[in-house]
Design a protein around this motif. Structure first.
Motif, PDB file in Angstrom:
ATOM      1  N   ALA A 109      68.267  13.385  -3.533  1.00  0.00           N
ATOM      2  CA  ALA A 109      69.049  12.396  -2.776  1.00  0.00           C
ATOM      3  C   ALA A 109      69.173  11.141  -3.612  1.00  0.00           C
ATOM      4  O   ALA A 109      68.489  10.144  -3.394  1.00  0.00           O
ATOM      5  CB  ALA A 109      68.382  12.089  -1.445  1.00  0.00           C
ATOM      6  N   ASP A 110      70.084  11.196  -4.603  1.00  0.00           N
ATOM      7  CA  ASP A 110      70.263  10.042  -5.487  1.00  0.00           C
ATOM      8  C   ASP A 110      71.525   9.259  -5.165  1.00  0.00           C
ATOM      9  O   ASP A 110      71.729   8.161  -5.678  1.00  0.00           O
ATOM     10  CB  ASP A 110      70.292  10.490  -6.943  1.00  0.00           C
ATOM     11  CG  ASP A 110      71.434  11.452  -7.238  1.00  0.00           C
ATOM     12  OD1 ASP A 110      72.029  11.967  -6.275  1.00  0.00           O
ATOM     13  OD2 ASP A 110      71.727  11.692  -8.426  1.00  0.00           O
ATOM     14  N   GLY A 111      72.415   9.816  -4.340  1.00  0.00           N
ATOM     15  CA  GLY A 111      73.616   9.085  -3.961  1.00  0.00           C
ATOM     16  C   GLY A 111      74.734   9.120  -4.979  1.00  0.00           C
ATOM     17  O   GLY A 111      75.733   8.409  -4.829  1.00  0.00           O
ATOM     18  N   GLY A 112      74.587   9.927  -6.026  1.00  0.00           N
ATOM     19  CA  GLY A 112      75.648  10.007  -7.026  1.00  0.00           C
ATOM     20  C   GLY A 112      76.849  10.781  -6.524  1.00  0.00           C
ATOM     21  O   GLY A 112      76.858  11.365  -5.450  1.00  0.00           O
ATOM     22  N   THR A 113      77.895  10.796  -7.349  1.00  0.00           N
ATOM     23  CA  THR A 113      79.123  11.497  -6.978  1.00  0.00           C
ATOM     24  C   THR A 113      79.626  12.414  -8.074  1.00  0.00           C
ATOM     25  O   THR A 113      80.535  13.200  -7.852  1.00  0.00           O
ATOM     26  CB  THR A 113      80.242  10.476  -6.672  1.00  0.00           C
ATOM     27  OG1 THR A 113      80.447   9.642  -7.823  1.00  0.00           O
ATOM     28  CG2 THR A 113      79.881   9.628  -5.486  1.00  0.00           C
TER      29      THR A 113
END
Length: 841
Positions: free
Chosen positions: A258-262
């Protein structure tokens, strides 16, 4: 280097000029907006601005083509270099506000520290900020950051999606490994709060600042199966390389990133010490939570562009300028549209109020314009490139994608909606290495250990047989109570001994019952019943044996002994007092005891046996008190029993009595020791203690009551003849007559002795030779020796004289009945000193 930095800064300023100009020929109302970005080249921040500038320029170009009223206004961006320094950014903001023109909105904000400081000062400056990179969970506090809006989802949404995924698969035990950094540290704190709120146990929290493999090894030692990772793309290869070396992958483990990257993952592009196949193997099956970069709908949004059309235009301009792609470019595009729509809506409202107001020359104040702009941004809603754009409490409502790494590609397996807080999983796409989702810990299989029904029936039957035999002996003793063997005081002791055997045997019947068929209240009641029956039965039975032993020992002693009944009575009272105190202060409870677990590698489980038994808080203390009360008495009983081992009394060999006392001692010690050593196995404990109790009882019955029963059966004819001759009163009358006759004979002997004494005195007056054999001295000596001998040899032939009498002729109460020696066993023991052998009473 300084020249290169100046050239880079000039290039960025030129790029910003290209964003804000040139403008079309038609007249449009300018709307000045402050664009706060790190312009200086350092740590890649210059490249960030260059990567976002094409997206902003495309948004401004699309706004120019919009019809009125949106097309009547022009967004003029004034670039402010924040340098990612809060002090420098705040100074630049104040300078811009002082220099003018009047700004209503701040656009941008990339650095978390700068964004937090500027956002807290916005209400005092009557400004509203629209960002495309403010995702820190701390910025969700509307009390401090009520004027900040961000088109990028907050990291809180990622944590919410993580918790929903854990709850969906019922994972309640997880581990966390994070990378140090301002944003990830905030994410970590928020995730810990949400896990605590959801009642999910966080077993261990590790950091990547130390050795990565050491951190993962600690997770493995804590048996963490569900691992949540919060780290950037640069650390992905190193983490999964260590996971491959430590075997932290496969069907037993589940990774959630869960790093929030795209941008997705790129494994193996950094040196990690593992091959690409090893990294793919370790990462296979892991799930990544990321923000949706572009809308999945292939329809035109508010700008008239489809997501694919925009992406093609953005990449074309980006490659022409030679910059790198940034994952936030689509959010920056939608942020420009949010600012433009809110500002144009406010300007139109101000115009309408000034034009159609009842009062003439009405001017809307800056405070009212600020409030109108803040409300307009809150109410903003349109279809953007990243999906529906709307805000709730300042946070962007969007969807979080769940991408599972399968093989060498990522597959969309679910979505989490931040507006509805619902998680939708595509089960047909979701694949696990095992038959199902991994367990959150090693499966613990509880195994209840109890007494089997067959064993309980067998032991209970043996206890019932012992009870029946005891009742039979008790009944036989009762009906023959008038026999001369049972008329003495030993009869009551035999009844007490049989009562103790009954109580101790009854305790076996309640020992094998457990919680399978009975309630807890009933079990706790049985715990007390079991304790009292066993302890009191043991005390009563051994007290009877001790009294028997004490009587025999006192009869065979030279000096008379005190009666042992008082000692036994006090010991019984002490035993009852300890049990009563135990029952009141710390009663027995039905508790569950866990035993050592046994691992089962084939089933990936651990078998943990447990058992149920009676216990109290201070069980060891009370057991010590009970044993301390019984131990000294049992030790004294063994000493006395050994001392009388060769004495015959009550038609029971003293050897049998000695063996009975020692048997009780041995069986008691063995039972207590065996019970304490076999608490982990209820079946063995029940069988061992029950067998010891029943064997002890049967041994006492056979050794103490066996000879008596045999004697009574053989002496049955004798009992009948005695009944025919007469009752006990007639025997007493005959004995009385015989005693009177003996007294008369004794009186005659006294007269003869007096006569002889007088003759001797007369003879002594005549002169005789002192050396003669018939001299008075010689005759006196002969008489003084012969007469007592004659007296002793004569009297036993007709009745007997008490050997304890100190005067043979002065006491008439010296004569006793001879049968009294055999019925009451109060006569002293006689033995031949010259010939060693057993003594008889």
């Amino acid at each position: 280097m300084e020249r290169r930095g100046r050239l880079e800064a000039f290039r960025l300023l030129l790029l910003c000029w290209m964003v804000v100009g040139p403008v079309p020929a038609q007249v449009r109302h300018p709307l000045p907006v402050l664009w706060m970005m790190p312009v200086s080249s350092g740590s890649g921040r210059g490249n960030l601005t260059a990567a976002l500038a094409p997206a902003v320029r495309l948004a401004l170009q699309d706004l120019q083509r919009q019809p009125p009223p949106l097309g009547n206004y022009e967004i003029q961006l004034q670039l402010l270099d924040s340098k990612c320094d809060p002090a420098a950014a705040l100074k630049a903001l104040f300078d811009a506000m002082w220099a003018g023109p009047k700004y209503l909105l701040v656009f941008g904000g990339v650095c978390p520290s700068v964004t937090a400081l500027i956002a807290r000062s916005l209400p005092a400056l009557n400004l509203v900020q629209v960002s495309f990179a403010a995702s820190s969970p701390s910025l969700s506090n509307r009390k401090w950051y009520g004027n900040l809006f961000s088109t990028v989802p907050s990291d809180r949404a990622l944590n919410q999606a993580t918790v929903k995924l854990l709850q969906r698969h019922k994972w309640s035990r997880v581990g966390l490994i994070t990378q140090e950094g301002p944003r990830l540290s905030e994410m970590k704190k928020d995730l810990i709060r949400q896990l605590l709120k959801a009642d999910i146990q966080l077993v261990s929290t590790e950091s990547l600042s130390e050795d990565v493999c050491s951190s993962l090894r600690r997770l493995k030692e804590n048996d963490v199966r569900i691992i949540i990772g919060q780290f950037d793309e640069e650390s992905t290869s190193q983490v999964f390389c260590c996971a491959y070396r430590l075997n932290l992958f496969g069907a037993r483990y589940q990774w959630i990133i869960a790093d929030g990257g795209t941008a997705g993952w790129r494994l193996g592009w950094q040196v990690s010490g593992c091959t690409a196949n090893s990294l793919l193997t370790a990462a296979d099956g892991s799930i990544r939570l990321q923000m949706r970069q572009l809308s999945t709908k292939n329809t035109a949004g508010v700008s008239g562009r489809t997501p694919q059309d925009y992406q093609d235009s953005y990449l074309r301009q980006l490659f022409q300028e030679g910059s790198k792609v940034n994952a936030l470019h689509a959010f920056a595009y939608d942020a420009v549209w949010v600012a433009a729509k809110a500002l144009s809506q406010v300007m139109e409202a101000v115009k309408h109020r000034e034009k159609y107001s009842v009062q003439r020359n009405v001017t809307v104040s800056e405070e009212e314009v600020y409030k109108m702009l803040l409300e307009a941004v809150k109410q903003t809603q349109f279809e953007g490139l990243t999906g529906p754009v709307l805000f709730r409490n300042g946070e962007r409502m969007t969807s979080i994608e769940l991408i599972q790494f399968q093989g060498s590609t990522g597959v969309l397996v679910g979505e989490f909606s931040t507006s509805t807080q619902q998680l939708r999983l595509m089960n047909q796409q979701l694949k696990f290495k095992g038959p199902g989702p991994a367990r959150d810990q090693t499966l613990v299989v509880p195994q209840r250990q109890h007494v089997s029904f067959l064993l309980y029936v067998i032991v209970s039957s043996a206890a019932a047989v012992t009870i029946i035999i005891t009742l039979t002996v008790l009944f036989f003793t009762f009906i023959n109570r008038k026999h001369r063997l049972l008329r003495s005081r030993s009869g009551s002791q035999d009844e007490l001994l049989l009562l103790g055997i009954l109580l101790s045997s009854s305790s076996v019947l309640t020992s094998g019952l457990d919680g399978a068929s009975l309630s807890n209240w009933t079990l706790e009641l049985l715990c007390s019943v079991r304790l009292w029956t066993l302890s009191v039965g043991h005390a009563v039975g051994f007290a009877a044996l001790f009294t028997k032993t004490w009587r025999v020992y006192s009869l065979c002693s030279i000096e008379p002994k005190q009666r042992g009944g008082c000692v036994v009575l006090w010991m019984l009272l002490l035993d009852v007092f300890v049990l009563t105190t135990w029952q009141i202060l710390d009663p027995l409870r039905w508790v569950v005891q866990q035993h050592y677990a046994e691992s089962d590698a084939a089933q990936d489980a651990v078998v943990r046996p447990y058992s149920e038994h009676c216990s109290s808080v201070n069980m060891e203390l009370w057991l010590t008190a009970v044993c301390g009360c019984k131990g000294p008495l049992m030790g004294l009983g063994c000493f006395l029993a050994w001392s009388i081992r060769a004495v015959q009394a009550d038609h029971v060999s003293s050897e049998h009595l000695t063996l009975s006392v020692f048997a009780v001692m041995v069986f008691s010690v063995s039972g207590v020791s065996g019970s304490l050593l076999t608490t982990h196995n209820p079946s063995v404990q029940f069988c061992l203690t029950s067998v010891l109790i029943l064997c002890c009882n049967m041994f006492i019955l056979s050794s103490v009551f066996g000879p008596k029963v045999s004697f009574l059966r053989l002496d049955n004819s004798e009992l009948q003849s005695e009944a025919a001759e007469g009752d006990e009163d007639e025997d007493d009358e005959q004995l009385s007559l015989l005693n009177q006759e003996l007294k008369s004979q004794t009186a005659q002997l006294d007269v003869e002795i007096e006569t002889i004494t007088m003759q001797l005195s007369e003879t002594s007056e005549k002169p005789t030779s002192p050396d003669g054999i018939n001299s008075p001295d010689h005759v006196w000596r002969r008489l003084s020796v012969q007469l007592p001998i004659l007296h002793h040899s004569y009297l036993p032939a007709v009745g007997g004289v008490s050997a304890s009498s100190s005067s043979l002729f002065g006491s008439r109460e010296a004569f006793v009945h001879h049968d009294l020696l055999t019925t009451s066993t109060t006569a002293s023991c006689t033995s031949d000193a010259a010939q060693p052998g057993p003594r008889y009473c």
